[in-house]
Design an enzyme around this catalytic site. Structure first.
Site, PDB file in Angstrom:
ATOM      1  N   SER A   1       0.826  -1.214   0.000  1.00  0.00           N
ATOM      2  CA  SER A   1       0.000   0.000   0.000  1.00  0.00           C
ATOM      3  C   SER A   1       0.862   1.267   0.000  1.00  0.00           C
ATOM      4  O   SER A   1       2.035   1.249   0.402  1.00  0.00           O
ATOM      5  CB  SER A   1      -0.911   0.009   1.228  1.00  0.00           C
ATOM      6  OG  SER A   1      -1.672  -1.180   1.268  1.00  0.00           O
TER       7      SER A   1
HETATM    8  N1  SAM Z   1      -0.595  -5.059   4.146  1.00  0.00           N
HETATM    9  C1  SAM Z   1       0.103  -5.346   2.925  1.00  0.00           C
HETATM   10  C2  SAM Z   1       1.484  -4.759   2.887  1.00  0.00           C
HETATM   11  O1  SAM Z   1       1.882  -4.089   3.851  1.00  0.00           O
HETATM   12  O2  SAM Z   1       2.201  -5.005   1.903  1.00  0.00           O
HETATM   13  C3  SAM Z   1      -0.691  -4.969   1.695  1.00  0.00           C
HETATM   14  C4  SAM Z   1      -1.845  -5.861   1.515  1.00  0.00           C
HETATM   15  S1  SAM Z   1      -2.366  -6.087  -0.150  1.00  0.00           S
HETATM   16  C5  SAM Z   1      -3.065  -4.537  -0.495  1.00  0.00           C
HETATM   17  C6  SAM Z   1      -3.773  -7.155   0.168  1.00  0.00           C
HETATM   18  C7  SAM Z   1      -3.378  -8.567   0.541  1.00  0.00           C
HETATM   19  O3  SAM Z   1      -4.548  -9.219   1.049  1.00  0.00           O
HETATM   20  C8  SAM Z   1      -2.919  -9.413  -0.649  1.00  0.00           C
HETATM   21  O4  SAM Z   1      -1.661  -9.962  -0.400  1.00  0.00           O
HETATM   22  C9  SAM Z   1      -3.995 -10.496  -0.758  1.00  0.00           C
HETATM   23  O5  SAM Z   1      -3.517 -11.745  -1.217  1.00  0.00           O
HETATM   24  C10 SAM Z   1      -4.492 -10.563   0.676  1.00  0.00           C
HETATM   25  N2  SAM Z   1      -5.821 -11.168   0.854  1.00  0.00           N
HETATM   26  C11 SAM Z   1      -6.927 -11.056   0.078  1.00  0.00           C
HETATM   27  N3  SAM Z   1      -7.939 -11.777   0.609  1.00  0.00           N
HETATM   28  C12 SAM Z   1      -7.460 -12.352   1.748  1.00  0.00           C
HETATM   29  C13 SAM Z   1      -8.009 -13.199   2.747  1.00  0.00           C
HETATM   30  N4  SAM Z   1      -9.282 -13.641   2.715  1.00  0.00           N
HETATM   31  N5  SAM Z   1      -7.220 -13.579   3.770  1.00  0.00           N
HETATM   32  C14 SAM Z   1      -5.928 -13.171   3.862  1.00  0.00           C
HETATM   33  N6  SAM Z   1      -5.344 -12.372   2.946  1.00  0.00           N
HETATM   34  C15 SAM Z   1      -6.105 -11.959   1.903  1.00  0.00           C
END
Ligand code: SAM
Length: 215
Positions: A63
């Protein structure tokens, strides 16, 4: 080189974060300390301190620094806290939280993304951050309750199981809305009730799972 990155980080905190109104000194200090360039693919390190998200592979993103700061501030983290993050991604948000609180648990749906995050976290010595592969829309009930829960992917609504996993007085921060545009909301638990406030518009990749979007 490391000195250039440290300087870029200081400028990022002053110009992108403090100048836009984030004032929690713990948050600002943590973001000055965590080497964000170690959480992005090597060929994108030069862009790690820019005012934008970056791709990390598997169609996922790290992000924008400002949004990481805002979400961390909304969570009001205290040194003794235990935090749950849904959506580990690169591990950067978890590492920032790990600088402030006692313990962070972070759930990631994609195993290869979680494995890279673990390598990133190890590289920066974030020993109090633990990554778990699974469907984070279910939370992580075996470690509950948490003083704060942060969802870093876009949810159609706050996944119901997460409400049960917030401690009394704890906070739950999540982007809620459509697959493309969401409202960043912060719930604070007061006994059996939740007080909610809205921060404003954000755009995250979708939260996919039982209480999220379909693939
Ligand atoms: N917090 C992260 C960082 O600091 O880099 C950025 C997160 S990224 C915008 C969103 C993440 O959520 C992705 O890696 C995606 O695979 C994960 N995601 C989506 N659905 C999910 C779920 N049900 N459980 C866990 N992770 C999930």
């Amino acid at each position: 080189m490391e000195q250039d990155f440290a300087q870029a980080r200081r400028l990022m905190v002053e110009h992108q974060i403090r100048a836009r109104g984030v004032s929690n000194e713990r948050v600002l200090a943590a973001m000055r300390e965590v080497p964000r360039h170690l959480f992005v693919p090597e060929d994108l390190r030069y862009a790690a301190y820019g005012d934008h998200p970056l791709p990390i592979g598997e169609e996922q993103t790290i992000s924008q620094p400002y949004i990481v700061a805002v979400m961390t501030e909304l969570l009001s983290p205290e040194p003794g806290d235990r935090i749950l993050e849904i959506g580990t991604g690169s591990g950067y948000q978890a590492a920032v939280l790990g600088r402030i609180v006692r313990e962070v648990w972070s759930v990631e749906r994609i195993a290869s993304v979680a494995a890279q995050a673990e390598r990133n976290l190890e590289a920066v010595g974030a020993a109090n951050v633990h990554v778990v592969v699974g469907d984070g829309t279910l939370g992580l009930p075996e470690r509950a309750p948490y003083d704060g829960i942060i969802v870093t992917a876009a949810a159609p609504s706050v996944p119901e199981p997460l409400f049960d996993q917030v401690a009394d007085g704890g906070r739950l921060v999540a982007p809620v809305g459509s697959r493309h545009l969401q409202d960043l909301v912060c719930y604070t638990r007061r006994g059996g009730d939740f007080v909610v406030r809205s921060w404003g518009g954000v755009a995250f990749v979708p939260l996919i799972g039982t209480y999220g979007w379909e693939v």
